[in-house]
Each structure stands twice: as C-alpha cells, then as structure tokens.
Design a protein around this motif. Sequence first.
Motif, PDB file in Angstrom:
ATOM      1  N   HIS A  55       3.941   9.253   3.296  1.00 61.79           N
ATOM      2  CA  HIS A  55       4.480   8.154   2.490  1.00 61.79           C
ATOM      3  C   HIS A  55       6.001   8.085   2.477  1.00 61.79           C
ATOM      4  O   HIS A  55       6.574   6.986   2.430  1.00 61.79           O
ATOM      5  N   SER A 110       0.967   5.307   4.297  1.00 63.97           N
ATOM      6  CA  SER A 110       0.874   4.411   3.136  1.00 63.97           C
ATOM      7  C   SER A 110       1.354   2.998   3.436  1.00 63.97           C
ATOM      8  O   SER A 110       1.393   2.155   2.537  1.00 63.97           O
ATOM      9  N   ARG A 516       1.322  11.013  -0.147  1.00 65.69           N
ATOM     10  CA  ARG A 516       0.622  10.411  -1.283  1.00 65.69           C
ATOM     11  C   ARG A 516      -0.836  10.867  -1.227  1.00 65.69           C
ATOM     12  O   ARG A 516      -1.570  10.548  -0.279  1.00 65.69           O
ATOM     13  N   THR A 518      -4.545  10.824  -2.815  1.00 64.93           N
ATOM     14  CA  THR A 518      -5.482  10.094  -3.658  1.00 64.93           C
ATOM     15  C   THR A 518      -6.520  11.084  -4.186  1.00 64.93           C
ATOM     16  O   THR A 518      -7.184  11.774  -3.396  1.00 64.93           O
ATOM     17  N   ASP A 532      -3.271   8.572  -7.852  1.00 67.66           N
ATOM     18  CA  ASP A 532      -2.399   9.084  -6.787  1.00 67.66           C
ATOM     19  C   ASP A 532      -1.420  10.106  -7.336  1.00 67.66           C
ATOM     20  O   ASP A 532      -0.888   9.946  -8.442  1.00 67.66           O
ATOM     21  N   THR A 534       2.026  11.998  -5.729  1.00 68.53           N
ATOM     22  CA  THR A 534       2.956  12.013  -4.600  1.00 68.53           C
ATOM     23  C   THR A 534       3.772  13.298  -4.612  1.00 68.53           C
ATOM     24  O   THR A 534       4.199  13.770  -5.677  1.00 68.53           O
TER      25      THR A 534
END
Length: 553
Positions: A55, A110, A516, A518, A532, A534
Amino acid sequence: MLRRSYREDGVVKNETLGNLSHLPDALIEIIRRSLKGETFVPLGEAFEAVRSRAHGHVHCVDAAMKRLDLAVLLASKPSRERDLVLAMVASRILAPHTKLATTRWWHTCSLAAEFDVADANEDDLYAAMDWLLSRQDAIEKKLAQRHLSEGGLALYDLSSSYFEGSTCPLAKLGHNRDGKKGLLQVNYGLLTNAHGCPVAVSVYEGNTADSATFVPAVQRLREQFGIEHMVMVGDRGMIGHKAIAELRGFDGVGWITALKHVSIQALVEQGQLQLGLFDERNLVELQSPDYPGERLVACRNPELARLRAYKRQDLLAATEKLLQQIKARVDAGRLTGAEKIGVAVGKVVNRHKVAKHFELLIGEHSLSFARKSDAIAAEAALDGVYIIRTSVGEQQMDAADCVRNYKALANVERAFRSLKTVDLKVRPIHHRTADRVRAHILLCMLAYYVEWHMRQAWAPLLFADTDQAAKATRDPVAAATRSDDARAKANQRVLDDGTPVHSFATLIAEMATIVRNTCRAPGADDDAPTFDITTTPNAKQRRAFELIEQIRP
C-alpha cells in the motif's frame, strides 16, 4: 493495592488481597480492566489476516497526484474515465505493464481499491485512453500555463520507440535510436521547461526527420498555448538552416542550437575562429558573415578533447585489426579478385565510422591500407571544440548562459531515458491504431510528469544532487561536477542519519513494504465484517511521506 469491599453485620468493610506494586504497569492495567468485565484472549485468536496488499507506494503516488491536482488537470468534472486514467498513470509509475496485465496487477496492491477501479477490464482502459486523447490539447494547455512563461525557455527534442507488430500506420522504418535495426518505430517529440518538467508530447511517423517536427512545435506553443515570446532550445540536428529560416518569420521567437562539425571546420579554415584563443580561456564569443544577426559562442572542453582523442585512436586501431584480417586472407591466397576484396573491405572499413581516415589500395591479389595522417590531425585539432549558435541578444542572455541553456537539453534526454528504459518503459509499443499509440505515449508523459515532481521532492533521500542553484555559477564549459554533498552520498551510500541512500526505484520498493492487512474474527464466515490494519511507517518512510506533501504544482 488489590482490595475488596464487603458488608458484615450491616457494616461496609475493606480487605487488602494483595500488593500489586511490584507488577509492571501494563499488567496492572489488564487486571483493572479484567475486573471491570473485559475479556482478554491470546492475540493470535483475536483476529486473522485474510489478505495483505502492498500500500505505501500506492499512497505516495496518489498523494503526489493530489498535490499536483492531476485530476483537475485531466477534467474539471469527476467521471469514470478520469478515475481509470488516474489509475493507469499511477500504474505506469509503479509497475508498467500492458493494459491487460495492468488490470491484473493492480489487484495485487491497494491501487484498485484506492482509485475505485476494481471492476475495470482492458476494454474499459482502452475507452479511457480514447477519452484522454480527446482532451490532450486542453491538458497540455494547462501544463503550459503552469510551467512555461512568456519570454522563458522551452526545450524540445525527438526520440523513437520500436513496435511489436506491423499494422499501425505510424509504424515506419527510420533512424532507430533503440539499436533495434529492422524494426518499425514511432517518433515522438517532447517539450519541457528549462528544468525538464514535461509540458507536451507530439507523435509522428517513424521515418519523420527531427527538423520536420521542430517548427510545428513552435507553432503549437504560439497558437494553442498562447505564448508569443519564447526561446527554443534544440540540438544541431533539430534546428538547422531550414528551420532557422522559418523561425525568422516568427516575431518574438529566439532559439539556441549548435553548429555541426563541418560548419566548425569551415570557420577554422576561413580564419574566423582562431584555435589559439583557447590557450588562455575555454569560451570565446564571435560573429561571422555566414551567420548574420546571430551570435556564436565557441567552447573548448579539454576533458572532452582527451576523451575524443582516445576514442578515435581506439576506433582506428579496431578498424586496422579488421582490415589486417582481410589482408592476411589476401596474402594467403584465400581471397582474390579486386571485386571480392572490395566487398570484404566494404563490410568492415566503416563499421566504426572512421573509413574517411584510411587510404585503401585494392588489387586483384593485393590489399594495402594506411592512415590519412593529415586528415586525422585536422580532425584532432577540433577535439573538444563546439560552437553554440543563437539568435538571442547579449542583453537578454550572456555567452555563459547560452552554453548553460543549451546543455539543459540533457534534462530532456533524461526524460527520454526514464520514459523508455528506466521506469516507465514506453516501449515496446503493442497498440495497433494511431490514436491508441498517441494516447499511450501521452499517458506515459503524464506518468513522467508525476514522477518528475516526486523525484524533485525526494531528492534529499536519493542519490540526486540537491544543490541545483550552483549550476548557475559553475564554469559552463567544464565537465559537470556534483556538489560535495552529492559525492558524499554516492561514496558513502548512507545519509547523515545513517540510513541508506536510495534510487527512485528502491525507495518505491521501500514504501511498498507498508502493507494494508484486511482482518476478521477467527473462524468467521466469508461474508463476515472485516477491518484494515496498515503497517506503521518507519522513520525513513515517514520522511518520504512528508516530502511528498511539499510538492507544489
């Protein structure tokens, strides 16, 4: 203290159960929260990561594009096409692929989610490219308003890229700059400001001469971008006698270029340029009746002279070696006949472009060759000598700045390197229609526009020289030198804080380690809610984000 309260015979009493002072603060806090009713489970049982996507690099490019108002540059109103073009620009910077591969790749990070293009396919991208091409004039006019100014400097150069396929009408055989002989190609001219920031790109058939594209670029600046007064900079192949004759018809348009070797030699032979003047200085301004109303700035770079002398000697020796191999075959009787010997010699004598420096004698059973010493000496006398030719008056630009501004063409060459090989990989071109090729190259130019600003912002973290102001005071003729800080970065390969110095590509890779994740509750159904998490950036990554936020359009 851990205490409890209880009632005995109607009286409230307190009892100390234990002294917790020796326990860590974190553990005491857990005990306090547990007594209030919270439930704690092992971390591994609290949630599970069901997907991880790179990401950080996407966030950097997205932030840079927002700082540059790229969306507004493309179109003032939001649209599906605008989102797709923005996603393609970002993809071109991060991982240049074909359009089909792009729609696959951006699901590995992402990007698809950030730009809301998760459901797009290659046909959607082709439609968005057609939309982008229809807006090219408006986009480039906005770029010109941002980065070009009335009376300022504009740099222009032409390059080419080869094709895969043979159906595009733009694909022609021409002077191939990629070393891909025999392949069809397309030419494209890039217009930038003095610092190399791209402003406009034009696409031509692959056999179009450099000089044929220059005057249309000037006309475009005046008619489409509304800039009446400018100084155009182009190389000696771009701004020739024919182009200059046409430029004289444009009021307010000055130009800077350089003379070809044959023209320099003519000035020396006519006595208009005295090479002895370079004994005490490396820059001489002169005028010639052959160039009325123009200024000539003659320069001699000793380092360049030594390099050319060494290269010439090396090429002469390599050619002699090839000729000697043919002579050995002739002397041994394995190659006879003047015609056959001539064919064999013709294949090698100009392989290194020095045939003009050899005298050849070919017989039915003999071959001899010798260097033309006088011709070699005459050429060597001009080693390191080049002459800048300009119509700009001395009041507007002194001789030293004329040289510096001509050398600024290196910024355009740097853009071509990035477009073609280093980062954006405009080649090979797979599109089959002329408009799709034009849209592809425009897309690559917009990607370089974003990358150019990112490179400027990230210069303190890269091997780049941050002392750009020193260029205005350095000797314009001498070989370019890096600042002490830039040399220190190159030699030590670490910054003052002890972290590694990066290239643009490795810093992008460093940012991509921000992931990132999930997550969801363990064992939950596939349609259960997710959230999420990060990666927390490290110090270098935080600095990179901060520098991106300093970008100005």
